[in-house]
Design a protein around this motif. Structure first.
Motif, mmCIF file in Angstrom:
data_model
loop_
_atom_site.group_PDB
_atom_site.id
_atom_site.type_symbol
_atom_site.label_atom_id
_atom_site.label_comp_id
_atom_site.label_asym_id
_atom_site.label_seq_id
_atom_site.Cartn_x
_atom_site.Cartn_y
_atom_site.Cartn_z
ATOM 1 N N UNK A 128 25.787 30.995 20.692
ATOM 2 C CA UNK A 128 26.352 31.337 19.387
ATOM 3 C C UNK A 128 25.752 32.588 18.751
ATOM 4 N N UNK A 129 24.696 33.130 19.324
ATOM 5 C CA UNK A 129 24.065 34.309 18.739
ATOM 6 C C UNK A 129 24.933 35.545 18.976
ATOM 7 N N UNK A 130 25.010 36.412 17.969
ATOM 8 C CA UNK A 130 25.814 37.629 18.150
ATOM 9 C C UNK A 130 25.177 38.549 19.186
ATOM 10 N N UNK A 131 26.004 39.182 20.005
ATOM 11 C CA UNK A 131 25.488 40.121 20.996
ATOM 12 C C UNK A 131 24.947 41.370 20.325
ATOM 13 N N UNK A 132 25.586 41.763 19.223
ATOM 14 C CA UNK A 132 25.124 42.915 18.449
ATOM 15 C C UNK A 132 25.047 42.472 16.994
ATOM 16 N N UNK A 133 23.868 42.025 16.560
ATOM 17 C CA UNK A 133 23.747 41.573 15.167
ATOM 18 C C UNK A 133 23.832 42.741 14.194
ATOM 19 N N UNK A 134 24.693 42.601 13.203
ATOM 20 C CA UNK A 134 24.881 43.650 12.192
ATOM 21 C C UNK A 134 24.746 43.058 10.799
#
Length: 181
Positions: A128-134
C-alpha cells in the motif's frame, strides 16, 4: 517489528471453524526502495483465521499513519495507510497445496502451531505504500541549482542561464543532446 505470535487453539483445527484476533503492532519504520516510512503510533490490526479444511486462511486489515519525505521537496508528508492482511498456512507439511495455489502463496503451519502476524502485517503495508511519495500532486520540488524549496516561493537563481553550459551542473552539456526521439 517484534514477532506477534498467535497460538492456534485446538478448536481451529476443525474444518469451517474460525476465530477473530486483533491488536496493536509497534513498527518504527518500513523501508521500501530508497524511501523510509516511519510510524509514530502503533498500527491497529485485526484478522480472522478460518480453517478451510487442511489449511488455515488468515484475512484481515492493518491501518495506521505513515510519515516519509516527499520525493520532490523532501518535506515530511504524513498519510493514512490501510493494508489487506492475507496468509494461507497448510496444517500438515505432508499435504500438497491445492492446484490453484502457487508455491509462493502459502506456508506450512509451524510445528509449535503458532502464526507470526508480523511478516503478514509488513507485507500488507508494503503493497500500500506509494512508489513515489509526494506532499501534493503539484509539488514543485527543489531548485536544482541552489536547493531552495520552490513550494515556498521562487529562488534567487536566474531563470535562463543562457546557451553556455553551466560549470556548476555537469549534466547541463546534455541540454541539446538528441536522444533519438
Amino acid at each position: 517489528m517484534s514477532p506477534i505470535r498467535i497460538e492456534i487453539p485446538k478448536e481451529l483445527f476443525t474444518p469451517a471453524e474460525y476465530k477473530h484476533y486483533e491488536g496493536a503492532a509497534a513498527l518504527e519504520f518500513l523501508k521500501l526502495g530508497a524511501d523510509l516510512f516511519e510510524f509514530k503510533e502503533p498500527l491497529r490490526w485485526e484478522a480472522d483465521i478460518t480453517n478451510t479444511g487442511g489449511a488455515l486462511l488468515v484475512t484481515g486489515t492493518v491501518d495506521g499513519e505513515a510519515t516519509c519525505g516527499c520525493a520532490r521537496c523532501l518535506e515530511p508528508v504524513t498519510f493514512p495507510v490501510t493494508g489487506e492482511i492475507e496468509g494461507y498456512f497448510l496444517v500438515s507439511s505432508e499435504d500438497a497445496a491445492p492446484d490453484d495455489v502457487e508455491d509462493d502463496e502459502f506456508d506450512y503451519l509451524p510445528d509449535d502451531k503458532a502464526i507470526d502476524m508480523a511478516p503478514l502485517i509488513q507485507a500488507a503495508l508494503l503493497l500500500e505504500m506509494p512508489q513515489i511519495p509526494l506532499c501534493s500532486d503539484d509539488c514543485k520540488g527543489l531548485c536544482p541549482s541552489c536547493g531552495a524549496n520552490l513550494n515556498e516561493g521562487a529562488c534567487a537563481c536566474p531563470d535562463d542561464a543562457g546557451d553556455e553550459p553551466s560549470k556548476e551542473n555537469p549534466f547541463s552539456v546534455l541540454k541539446d543532446f538528441d536522444f533519438g526521439e
